[in-house]
Design a protein around this motif. Structure first.
Motif, PDB file in Angstrom:
ATOM      1  N   ALA A  95       0.828  -1.206   0.000  1.00 19.22           N
ATOM      2  CA  ALA A  95       0.000   0.000   0.000  1.00 19.22           C
ATOM      3  C   ALA A  95       0.862   1.256   0.000  1.00 19.22           C
ATOM      4  O   ALA A  95       0.505   2.264  -0.630  1.00 19.22           O
ATOM      5  CB  ALA A  95      -0.937  -0.006   1.208  1.00 19.22           C
ATOM      6  N   LEU A  96       1.993   1.216   0.690  1.00 24.39           N
ATOM      7  CA  LEU A  96       2.905   2.353   0.743  1.00 24.39           C
ATOM      8  C   LEU A  96       3.849   2.414  -0.453  1.00 24.39           C
ATOM      9  O   LEU A  96       4.660   3.347  -0.540  1.00 24.39           O
ATOM     10  CB  LEU A  96       3.738   2.298   2.029  1.00 24.39           C
ATOM     11  N   GLY A  97       3.766   1.437  -1.351  1.00 28.12           N
ATOM     12  CA  GLY A  97       4.685   1.398  -2.475  1.00 28.12           C
ATOM     13  C   GLY A  97       6.096   1.040  -2.070  1.00 28.12           C
ATOM     14  O   GLY A  97       7.062   1.400  -2.746  1.00 28.12           O
ATOM     15  N   MET A  98       6.242   0.297  -0.967  1.00 25.94           N
ATOM     16  CA  MET A  98       7.558  -0.020  -0.421  1.00 25.94           C
ATOM     17  C   MET A  98       7.786  -1.517  -0.287  1.00 25.94           C
ATOM     18  O   MET A  98       8.623  -1.953   0.501  1.00 25.94           O
ATOM     19  CB  MET A  98       7.730   0.645   0.950  1.00 25.94           C
ATOM     20  N   ALA A  99       7.055  -2.307  -1.060  1.00 27.22           N
ATOM     21  CA  ALA A  99       7.161  -3.754  -0.928  1.00 27.22           C
ATOM     22  C   ALA A  99       8.526  -4.282  -1.356  1.00 27.22           C
ATOM     23  O   ALA A  99       8.867  -5.429  -1.055  1.00 27.22           O
ATOM     24  CB  ALA A  99       6.066  -4.439  -1.745  1.00 27.22           C
TER      25      ALA A  99
END
Length: 430
Positions: free
Chosen positions: A362-366
């Motif tokens: 969701a944060l674009g930090m996967a």
């Protein structure tokens, strides 16, 4: 010389998404993980990793579960001191509790104290990354980023912008909101493990001019996240319709000003219209489920299963202090309970994925956090599955690992969090 550390235990990671097929097939368990230089270097068996890294310092955790640190994608750290305030609907709750507390953050010393308190409390609960609303005061952002930077912690935050329907002393303007946000973004975004989020609180507290200014700032810095609230309560939605009579729906009050996109985080999103669901999915925006808040303030029941089936990206959050707990374990329990009320209970693997890999997505930090794999940042939590007598006696009767984990998700608290590692350094535990 970089120190190498081996943690042994039941090391949980995800090779897939447990909402796609059988939940357990997305998960894997190893018996050891290697950390060095703030990153995860390897995962595998104890024998193989000890042989490969003979000089590593070893921490044995027996049958405890080691997973990625919890990721909380929607919080309000300035609401720390007034969490669990009694009995109001959203708008009354904001006016009675939230706004008076947030006015105190004009004082840099107070902001610094609460930032440190909040990060202490959440670290104790196993949360290693969060995305926080601050207040209208730049001092609140400075305090939060300064404290997180000292701890080497990956966080996201932004100055909350609101220029109407708020008390004197808690309003900015369209221009000052833009100017302050831009200055903070340029100072902090991408520094160490810190990221900036453009932050209009929600449509009722921002004029069309301010929403337009925030959309312009996001267009200038599209790599930043943008966080706001969407369709939390039915009376809130009715208010939005009064304030924006020309809008097609609540989402349109953002969309028409350039505040809809793949890097958008939309908290709550409970009472969505079909068009809103379709548009959010089309642009790849992220929705954030805040179950303890949704029940505590009486907002409604989020459609996790339906939205997942449609292909939405969804994170799981505490929504401090509308949420009634700093704990992601308690948040997982509430998500399970809401799923039960909707007739779609969530599996333990799905809950843990939402609190780690799903929220990181969701944060674009996967690619950096939310999972245990070589190259990921070394943010970890060690969970004791026998942290209280009640949990221990239930776990002792478990038929498999998931049955053993589930009581901790339902009844666990900070006592279940045996250790926390942030950036490869131990932040909690002996």
């Amino acid at each position: 010389m970089t120190e190498t550390t081996i943690l042994t235990g039941r090391v949980l990671s995800f090779d897939g998404t447990p909402f796609d097929d059988t939940p357990t097939e997305a998960a894997r368990f190893d018996s050891a993980v290697v950390l060095a230089g703030g990153q995860i270097v390897a995962r595998g068996t104890v024998a193989d990793l000890c042989a490969a890294y003979p000089q590593a310092k070893r921490h044995d955790h027996g049958d405890k579960v080691i997973c990625a640190g919890f990721v909380d994608p929607h919080v309000h750290y300035p609401q720390t001191a007034m969490i669990a305030s009694w009995g109001k609907r959203l708008i009354d709750w904001l006016n009675s509790y939230t706004f008076p507390e947030e006015m105190r953050f004009a004082d840099p010393a107070y902001a610094a104290r609460i930032a440190a308190r909040y990060l202490d409390l959440t670290t104790a609960e196993g949360t290693t990354t969060m995305c926080s609303f601050c207040t209208i005061h730049p001092e609140s952002v400075e305090a939060f980023f300064t404290e997180a930077q000292k701890r080497g912690q990956r966080v996201v935050a932004g100055k909350t912008c609101m220029d109407r329907n708020a008390p004197d002393g808690l309003r900015d303007t369209a221009q000052s909101g833009y100017d302050d946000s831009k200055a903070l973004l340029q100072r902090w975004h991408g520094v160490d493990r810190l990221s900036y989020a453009i932050t209009p609180r929600f449509s009722p507290t921002s004029s069309p001019e301010q929403l337009e200014a925030m959309g312009a700032l996001w267009a200038e810095h599209p790599d930043c996240l943008m966080q706001t609230h969407l369709s939390e309560q039915t009376d809130e939605i009715a208010w939005v319709k009064e304030l924006f009579p020309q809008a097609r729906d609540y989402l349109d009050t953002y969309e028409q000003f350039g505040l809809l996109g793949a890097n958008g985080l939309y908290g709550h999103a409970i009472h969505l219209e079909p068009r809103e669901r379709d548009r959010l999915r089309e642009v790849g925006a992220a929705l954030v489920h805040c179950p303890t808040s949704n029940t505590f303030i009486g907002s409604g029941l989020f459609d996790m299963t339906g939205l997942m089936a449609e292909g939405h990206r969804i994170g799981l959050a505490t929504d401090t202090g509308g949420g009634s707990s700093f704990s992601m374990l308690r948040t997982m329990a509430a998500a399970y309970e809401i799923g039960q009320l909707r007739g779609t209970p969530l599996h333990a693997a799905q809950l843990l994925w939402l609190a780690t890999a799903g929220s990181a997505q969701a944060l674009g930090m996967a690619d950096r956090i939310g999972n245990i794999a070589p190259g990921m940042e070394a943010d970890l939590v060690v969970l004791d599955l026998s942290s209280t007598p009640a949990i221990a006696q239930r776990a002792a009767e478990a038929g498999d690992i998931w049955e053993a984990v589930f009581p901790t998700l339902m009844m666990g608290d900070d006592r279940a969090v045996a250790e926390v590692w942030i950036g490869g350094r131990r932040a909690k535990g002996d």
